[in-house]
Scaffold this active site. Sequence first.
Site, PDB file in Angstrom:
ATOM      1  N   ASP A 136       0.820  -1.216   0.000  1.00 22.83           N
ATOM      2  CA  ASP A 136       0.000   0.000   0.000  1.00 22.83           C
ATOM      3  C   ASP A 136       0.858   1.271   0.000  1.00 22.83           C
ATOM      4  OD1 ASP A 136       1.015  -0.022   2.557  1.00 22.83           O
ATOM      5  OD2 ASP A 136      -0.921  -0.072   3.591  1.00 22.83           O
ATOM      6  N   GLU A 143       1.238   4.475   7.041  1.00 18.58           N
ATOM      7  CA  GLU A 143       0.245   3.986   6.098  1.00 18.58           C
ATOM      8  C   GLU A 143      -0.261   5.137   5.222  1.00 18.58           C
ATOM      9  OE1 GLU A 143       0.102   0.946   5.774  1.00 18.58           O
ATOM     10  OE2 GLU A 143      -0.500  -0.202   7.530  1.00 18.58           O
TER      11      GLU A 143
END
Length: 260
Positions: A136, A143
């Site tokens: 990702d 993140e």
Amino acid sequence: MEVVITEDVDAVAGRAADIVVALLRSRPGAVLGVATGSTPLPTYLELGRRVAAGEVSFERCRAFLLDEYIGLPPDHPECYANVVRRRFADVVGLPPHHVAGPDVWAPDLSAACAAYEDAIVSAGGIDLQLLGIGADGHIGFNEPGSSLASLTRPTTLTSVTRGANAHRFGSIDDVPRHAVTQGVATIGRARHVLLLATGAHKSSIVAAAVEGPITAMVPASALQLHPHVTVVVDEAAASRLSLADYYREIEAAGPAWRPA
Ligand code: F6R
């Protein structure tokens, strides 16, 4: 950004090990930032071989963990402090007390994160930060959506990340939901960043990070702003890079002045 395309996993490990060894030869007391995950393991094994061959020593080197899960007991085998000891420090002969990580068991986590930042600064900063990249686009556990100015802090893992790590825990339900990670800006303070990626499953995210727009949606793309990044990838991970031929030309030309 220097992009080095090598043949396979072993060649990535060899090239990454060359960079670490060159640093330690010029600076035996260098400060390393160390990542866990599968990608750097062949590099750590190659470094162990070079130590055994007498090419380099890690005895004076110091290391800081990139991240650590929150909520595991300190003796859990998947605690990153234990993973780094087993898979890196023991392999290369780095004294265990030379490895530091964030104190995720501290009652005051914010203070522990600030103390970790201070510890890195007190050590003189990180000379070489090793990184993998998440599917990702995460670096450390920053993140998508992480501030590109972030420092060490607690964060929540995405289900993509927890899924990718489920095989180490048996089930995704057992993967911690939270971690402390060096921030994107913490990583950016390292003097040299070495990002490794192998396998076709990393090809899209490598292309997004290296050649796409700089965006918090792909935290690794923030490395485009760093003055000294080396990305070492195998052919499979490089397969979606639109400038791959150019990177190969730069590598083949090989002068010491080539841009980093
Ligand atoms: C590891 C870390 C992660 C991994 C990334 C890639 O300390 O912070 O960012 O580098 O998830 O993991 P692998 O190498 O297992 O694909």
